[in-house]
Design an enzyme around this catalytic site. Structure first.
Site, short mmCIF file in Angstrom:
data_model
loop_
_atom_site.label_atom_id
_atom_site.label_comp_id
_atom_site.label_asym_id
_atom_site.label_seq_id
_atom_site.Cartn_x
_atom_site.Cartn_y
_atom_site.Cartn_z
N HIS A 197 -7.90 5.74 19.84
CA HIS A 197 -8.31 6.16 18.50
C HIS A 197 -7.76 5.17 17.48
O HIS A 197 -6.89 4.36 17.79
CB HIS A 197 -7.77 7.57 18.20
CG HIS A 197 -6.28 7.60 18.09
ND1 HIS A 197 -5.44 7.65 19.20
CD2 HIS A 197 -5.44 7.55 17.02
CE1 HIS A 197 -4.19 7.65 18.81
NE2 HIS A 197 -4.15 7.58 17.50
N ASP A 199 -6.05 5.37 13.47
CA ASP A 199 -5.51 6.37 12.56
C ASP A 199 -6.31 6.31 11.25
O ASP A 199 -6.75 5.25 10.84
CB ASP A 199 -4.03 6.09 12.28
CG ASP A 199 -3.19 6.24 13.55
OD1 ASP A 199 -3.64 6.93 14.49
OD2 ASP A 199 -2.09 5.65 13.61
N HIS A 254 -5.80 2.20 19.40
CA HIS A 254 -4.61 2.30 20.24
C HIS A 254 -4.64 3.60 21.03
O HIS A 254 -5.42 4.51 20.72
CB HIS A 254 -3.33 2.19 19.39
CG HIS A 254 -3.24 3.20 18.28
ND1 HIS A 254 -3.98 3.12 17.12
CD2 HIS A 254 -2.52 4.34 18.16
CE1 HIS A 254 -3.71 4.15 16.35
NE2 HIS A 254 -2.82 4.92 16.96
N ARG A 264 8.21 10.64 27.72
CA ARG A 264 8.10 9.76 26.54
C ARG A 264 7.92 10.60 25.27
O ARG A 264 7.22 11.61 25.28
CB ARG A 264 6.91 8.82 26.72
CG ARG A 264 6.70 7.88 25.57
CD ARG A 264 5.74 6.75 25.89
NE ARG A 264 5.67 5.88 24.76
CZ ARG A 264 4.81 6.02 23.75
NH1 ARG A 264 3.91 6.98 23.78
NH2 ARG A 264 4.85 5.21 22.72
C1 LIG Z 1 -3.19 13.25 8.29
C2 LIG Z 1 -3.66 13.33 9.52
C3 LIG Z 1 -4.01 12.16 10.36
C4 LIG Z 1 -4.33 12.77 11.70
C5 LIG Z 1 -4.96 14.06 11.27
C6 LIG Z 1 -3.94 14.57 10.27
O1 LIG Z 1 -4.46 15.61 9.46
C7 LIG Z 1 -2.67 15.05 10.97
C8 LIG Z 1 -2.54 14.46 12.39
C9 LIG Z 1 -3.04 13.04 12.50
C10 LIG Z 1 -3.37 12.63 13.95
C11 LIG Z 1 -2.15 12.18 14.77
C12 LIG Z 1 -2.64 11.82 16.19
C13 LIG Z 1 -3.89 10.94 16.19
C14 LIG Z 1 -4.95 11.49 15.20
C15 LIG Z 1 -6.28 10.73 15.31
C16 LIG Z 1 -5.07 12.98 15.43
O2 LIG Z 1 -5.84 13.53 16.17
O3 LIG Z 1 -4.14 13.65 14.63
C17 LIG Z 1 -4.35 11.51 13.81
C18 LIG Z 1 -5.24 11.96 12.65
C19 LIG Z 1 -5.96 10.77 12.00
O4 LIG Z 1 -5.33 9.75 11.73
O5 LIG Z 1 -7.17 10.92 11.77
O1 LIG Z 2 2.65 7.95 21.13
C1 LIG Z 2 2.21 6.89 20.73
O2 LIG Z 2 2.68 5.81 21.03
C2 LIG Z 2 0.98 6.87 19.85
C3 LIG Z 2 0.91 8.02 18.90
C4 LIG Z 2 -0.24 7.90 17.98
O3 LIG Z 2 -1.07 7.05 18.11
C5 LIG Z 2 -0.39 8.88 16.88
O4 LIG Z 2 0.40 9.83 16.78
O5 LIG Z 2 -1.32 8.67 16.07
FE LIG Z 3 -2.40 6.93 16.37
#
Ligand SMILES: C=C1C[C@]23C[C@@]1(O)CC[C@H]2[C@@]12CCC[C@@](C)(C(=O)O1)[C@H]2[C@@H]3C(=O)O
Ligand SMILES: O=C(O)CCC(=O)C(=O)O
Ligand SMILES: [Fe+2]
Length: 338
Positions: A197, A199, A254, A264
């Site tokens: 994905h 961010d 990533h 981890r």
């Molecule tokens: C602010 C945010 C980015 C995120 C969605 C969220 O509302 C809170 C969790 C974030 C996260 C962390 C893991 C990867 C990700 C793609 C997910 O599923 O939740 C990211 C979201 C994002 O960056 O879109």
């Molecule tokens: O655990 C990791 O190294 C990646 C975590 C991550 O990509 C995320 O929280 O958005």
């Molecule tokens: Fe991420």
């Protein structure tokens, strides 16, 4: 558990994948380097991910955050479920929110904090939640300070100052904290900790414990491990910085792999602009020959697009087709994401 359940067995065909012997390594940048701005610009352009040292975040706080996270995930499942993320909520305990886009389950669990951690922490530890909350608040404060400093360097590398970007100096930037836990796994090659994905942030600052697992995708190379370095933090370019830089700095694809013997943990600080500020390509970077490639979008709106379109979210706010004919990096059609 001795065998990986079929529900968690991914069909991965992503060679070549490099471990620590990659021909090209993810940059490590010392924040005290006199050339730091140039190094940031180069890393954002070529990788979209880099590690930073001499970042000023106290080692003790990083350790306390890791310990707090370990304590949380070590709780019995019934207790963790007391703090489960509501179906349409953002904060709380649960599986990765991108899970719904995949047929297979990920080998991980997470805890998201947006705003105050108190409500959920009270459910986890009815009588002793203060320490956890204090660590989270202190961690968010330090990370916010660092994120502002990184943002100023990144804007500088684009020839822009914090004053040019009115919202950049504003307090009230939004952020989320994502604690990730990846237990040891009996068949790590077929499992996936967190699927590929990008961010949705401006930038993400990631602390990983001493166990490798984070991989970044680099065009022409494949999946490259971002090795844990004790004193370093990982910085990812997110989709909003991709938009702000008009695609000059690409958000990095990533994922997290898992380990046969080691548990981890990672903590991601997801940094974005104040939630209702419109983000669009910086006017200093656009002209007749370089038209804005993306329409203005707020972070809240973009998170909505991500929830709906996942890896097509960036394309969903794109104004015109790329001149080089390539899809956005995030339209990772050539990379298997599930
Ligand atoms: C602010 C945010 C980015 C995120 C969605 C969220 O509302 C809170 C969790 C974030 C996260 C962390 C893991 C990867 C990700 C793609 C997910 O599923 O939740 C990211 C979201 C994002 O960056 O879109
Ligand atoms: O655990 C990791 O190294 C990646 C975590 C991550 O990509 C995320 O929280 O958005
Ligand atoms: Fe991420």
């Amino acid at each position: 558990m001795e065998e990986l359940p079929e529900s968690h067995a991914w069909l991965l065909d992503d060679s070549p994948s490099f471990g620590s012997s990659v021909p090209d390594l993810v940059p490590v940048i010392n924040l005290d380097d006199p050339n730091v701005m140039t190094l940031f610009g180069h890393a954002c352009k070529t990788w979209g991910v880099f590690q930073i040292t001499n970042h000023g975040v106290p080692t003790k706080l990083l350790q306390e955050m890791e310990d707090a996270s370990r304590k949380l995930f070590a709780l019995p499942i019934q207790q963790k479920l007391q703090a489960a993320r509501a179906p349409n909520g953002v904060s709380g305990y649960g599986v990765a929110r991108i899970s719904s886009f995949f047929l297979k389950l990920m080998w991980s669990e997470g805890f998201t904090v947006v705003g105050s951690p108190y409500e959920h922490a009270r459910k986890l530890w009815p009588n002793c939640y203060t320490k956890f909350c204090d660590v989270i608040e202190e961690y968010k404060k330090e990370m916010n300070k660092l994120a502002q400093r990184l943002m100023s360097l990144i804007l500088g590398s684009l020839g822009v100052t914090m004053d040019d970007v009115k919202w950049a100096c504003l307090q009230g930037s939004s952020s989320a904290l994502q604690l990730n836990s990846y237990p040891a796994c009996p068949d790590p090659d077929r499992a996936m900790g967190l699927a590929a994905h990008t961010d949705s942030t401006l930038l993400t600052i990631l602390h990983q414990n001493n166990t490798s697992g984070l991989q970044a995708y680099k065009e022409g190379i494949g999946w490259v491990t971002v090795p844990p370095i004790r004193s370093a933090l990982v910085v990812n370019v997110g989709d909003l910085l991709h938009i702000l830089s008009n695609g000059l700095y690409t958000s990095v694809l990533h994922r997290a792999k898992v380990n046969r013997t080691q548990h981890r943990l990672s903590v991601a600080y997801l940094y974005g602009p104040p939630s209702n500020i419109q983000i669009s390509p910086l006017s200093k970077l656009t002209d007749k020959g370089h038209p804005p490639l993306y329409r203005p979008v707020t972070w809240s709106e973009y998170l909505g697009a991500k929830a709906k379109h996942f890896n097509k979210a960036l394309s969903s706010v794109r104004l015109c087709a790329p001149l080089n004919g390539f899809a956005d990096a995030n339209d990772h059609n050539r990379v298997q994401v599930g």
